[in-house]
Design an enzyme around this catalytic site. Structure first.
Site, PDB file in Angstrom:
ATOM      1  CG  HIS A  69     -53.163  26.905  92.594  1.00  0.00           C
ATOM      2  ND1 HIS A  69     -52.568  27.802  91.740  1.00  0.00           N
ATOM      3  CD2 HIS A  69     -52.198  26.504  93.464  1.00  0.00           C
ATOM      4  CE1 HIS A  69     -51.304  27.937  92.054  1.00  0.00           C
ATOM      5  NE2 HIS A  69     -51.046  27.164  93.092  1.00  0.00           N
TER       6      HIS A  69
ATOM      7  CD  GLU B  70     -50.553  21.830  96.232  1.00  0.00           C
ATOM      8  OE1 GLU B  70     -50.480  22.745  95.389  1.00  0.00           O
ATOM      9  OE2 GLU B  70     -50.946  22.006  97.400  1.00  0.00           O
TER      10      GLU B  70
END
Length: 384
Positions: A308, A230
């Site tokens: 997120h 990520e």
């Protein structure tokens, strides 16, 4: 219904005291020795920003975002004066109006956090006016719960539990040399042991690596079930991301978009062809109205989206439940207790590796100390 007032207040909620902030975690500042040991030593304004929107019937909607006093100022000194008196009939139009008003100065970061805070509050007020949960306004949800992956510094606490994945925060970047790389690989091996052979593991590099280092790391973890890396580098470094994607094991995805603050930023990433998982934050990327467009773009591009920090945002859970097929959501492990879990109501229930779909028509309800902060700020806001 017309908007009669908008106000924001930055409130200390303990963000910088959590373990992910106080322990060694790689960041864009890791190459500077003074700031390498913890994110708390340099992090941007970390007070949570609560936004209250009042309708002409006296009802209130609430939103919450980040950015501290900077975002508080944008809402109170700019967006509020543009929005008061507007009709709430078209929330997408109001969102576009706010974003356009900030475009000459800034269309990312703090600016879009401010837009998000107001937008989330407007959606909350709209749902409350109809006495319906937000998830119903977004189209309704068939599932009563959603699968969760955990971001955690303590994978052993989740061993043999039915989560959809475990994600680590990388402790080191290129500045730590070969020893740091070995330590990052050891973290992945520790996570793999805790997760077991059938549960994927992931790692968040938080913009702290470069293309060379990312490729070295990917090669070094070739025998571990790493699902994605990520944010290894800045999302605007498209050439670097394309090189990583071209040269890295195709079995490891790039998870990007945490620091994409609008649908325009997300569109750039999607056009690049590098995104394996898109991860925008609803409270940073312009709010619910913007997120709806991002979800549509990603669906058209056939790129999965994981919103997120989902479990701390009931509006993000509602979006995932109502607007995504085969949704997966993130929970950030902040220990057994944390005020960050309860900023807009009760902590979401997680059982069996799944989190409940939010269906309470009461909507967003901030804790008492936040309400007290607004009461204390009323004289200053009125004078302003």
């Amino acid at each position: 219904m017309r908007i009669t007032s908008i106000s924001a207040r930055a409130v200390e909620c303990g963000f910088n005291s959590q373990k992910l902030q106080t322990s060694r975690v790689a960041s864009p500042m890791s190459r500077f020795p003074r700031f390498a040991q913890s994110r708390a030593s340099w992090m941007w304004p970390t007070k949570k920003v609560f936004v209250r929107v009042t309708g002409e019937d006296g009802s209130t909607g609430w939103g919450c975002t980040n950015g501290g006093e900077i975002v508080e100022m944008i809402v109170n000194d700019h967006l509020a004066r543009l929005m008061v008196g507007e009709d709430m009939g078209d929330l997408a139009l109001l969102n576009a109006q706010m974003a356009a008003s900030l475009l000459p100065n800034d269309r990312s970061g703090f600016a879009m956090m401010a837009v998000a805070g107001v937008d989330i509050a407007l959606w909350d007020l709209s749902a409350k006016a109809r006495a319906r949960p937000l998830v119903d306004l977004l189209g309704g949800a068939e599932l009563d719960d959603l699968p969760v992956y955990m971001t955690t510094p303590r994978p052993e606490a989740f061993a043999a539990r039915p989560f959809a994945g475990l994600k680590a925060a990388a402790p080191y970047g290129p500045e730590s040399g070969d020893e740091g790389l070995k330590a990052n690989v050891a973290v992945m091996q520790r996570f793999a042991e805790a997760a077991g052979p059938d549960t994927p593991i992931m790692i968040d590099a938080f913009l702290s690596w470069d293309a060379d280092y990312t490729l070295r790391f990917a090669e070094a973890v070739g025998d571990v079930n790493v699902r994605w890396i990520e944010d290894p580098i800045h999302p605007q470094d498209i050439e670097g991301l394309q090189r990583i994607r071209r040269e890295m094991d195709p079995g490891i995805a790039l998870a990007l978009g945490n620091f994409a603050f609008s649908r325009v930023d997300c569109a750039d990433l999607l056009r690049s062809g590098v995104v394996g998982v898109l991860q925008p934050d609803v409270a940073w990327a312009g709010g619910i109205s913007e997120a709806l467009q991002i979800l549509d773009m990603a669906q058209a591009a056939e790129v999965p989206v994981i919103l997120h920090n989902t479990c701390e945002q009931p509006w993000a859970l509602a979006l995932a439940a109502a607007r995504q097929t085969n949704a997966l959501v993130e929970c950030v492990d902040r220990g057994e207790t944390s005020p960050l879990y309860e900023l807009m109501g009760a902590r979401p229930g997680i059982a069996g590796g799944r989190v409940a779909t939010p269906r309470d028509p009461a909507g967003n309800i901030p804790p008492s100390h936040v309400l007290a902060a607004f009461d204390a700020a009323e004289p200053q806001l009125k004078e302003a």
